[in-house]
Design an enzyme around this catalytic site. Structure first.
Site, short mmCIF file in Angstrom:
data_model
loop_
_atom_site.label_atom_id
_atom_site.label_comp_id
_atom_site.label_asym_id
_atom_site.label_seq_id
_atom_site.Cartn_x
_atom_site.Cartn_y
_atom_site.Cartn_z
N CYS A 27 0.83 -1.20 0.00
CA CYS A 27 0.00 0.00 0.00
C CYS A 27 0.87 1.25 0.00
O CYS A 27 1.85 1.33 0.73
CB CYS A 27 -0.95 -0.01 1.20
SG CYS A 27 -2.11 -1.38 1.16
N GLU A 73 -4.69 -5.93 11.05
CA GLU A 73 -5.28 -6.71 12.14
C GLU A 73 -6.10 -7.87 11.58
O GLU A 73 -6.03 -8.99 12.09
CB GLU A 73 -6.23 -5.83 12.99
CG GLU A 73 -5.60 -4.58 13.53
CD GLU A 73 -5.83 -3.35 12.64
OE1 GLU A 73 -6.14 -2.29 13.19
OE2 GLU A 73 -5.70 -3.46 11.41
N CYS A 99 -9.70 0.29 13.42
CA CYS A 99 -10.98 0.85 13.01
C CYS A 99 -12.09 0.03 13.66
O CYS A 99 -11.83 -0.99 14.31
CB CYS A 99 -11.12 0.80 11.48
SG CYS A 99 -11.32 -0.88 10.82
N CYS A 102 -12.22 -3.75 12.45
CA CYS A 102 -11.16 -4.57 13.05
C CYS A 102 -11.41 -4.77 14.54
O CYS A 102 -11.13 -5.84 15.08
CB CYS A 102 -9.79 -3.96 12.79
SG CYS A 102 -9.27 -4.13 11.06
#
Length: 148
Positions: A27, A73, A99, A102
């Site tokens: 990413c 995660e 988040c 997760c």
């Protein structure tokens, strides 16, 4: 050195390891790493990226993260689920606070502690973890590294 100081040193070390693991992510916008530790042993790891078999491109042409990219995660939790290990009672070390999606996985996986470095822009994941009785620890290792 008391037990709390020893735990803080270990937490800092494992968090640095998660930060190094994040370097495996393809990413471009943000690289996140996660490590699950139980009984002083790393039982799983993960970084944000695409599902197995997909091309390693996390962002579309306009720079937005593709909807099917997995968070670090989620990768670590699903990896431990495919192994003979159990994450029940484990600690998750992650380079960014989880988040809400997760956080739900963390709760269901039986993880009891979450140690993270950077604060994500939304706090709803941390709020949900705390509501579930999961210990959350914000260790700003980026700041600590510059102080050392």
């Amino acid at each position: 050195m008391d037990q709390q100081q020893k735990q803080e040193i270990l937490d800092s070390r494992y968090l640095r390891m998660a930060k190094i693991w994040a370097e495996n992510s393809y990413c471009r916008r943000r690289r996140v790493g996660a490590i699950i530790v139980k009984d002083s042993m790393i039982i799983s790891d993960g970084f944000n990226g695409t599902p197995s078999g997909f091309e390693n491109v996390c962002e579309d042409e306009s720079g937005h993260t593709k909807a099917y990219v997995l968070h670090a995660e989620a990768n670590a939790i699903t990896k431990v689920a495919r192994s003979n290990n159990s994450s029940d009672g484990a600690t998750l070390y992650v380079t960014a606070s989880p988040c809400i999606e997760c956080a739900k996985l963390i709760i269901q996986s039986g993880i009891k502690r979450v140690v993270f470095d950077e604060m994500y822009r939304l706090c709803d994941g941390i709020d949900l973890l705390q509501r579930a009785g999961i210990e959350t620890i914000h260790l700003d290792i980026s700041k600590r590294e510059t102080e050392e």
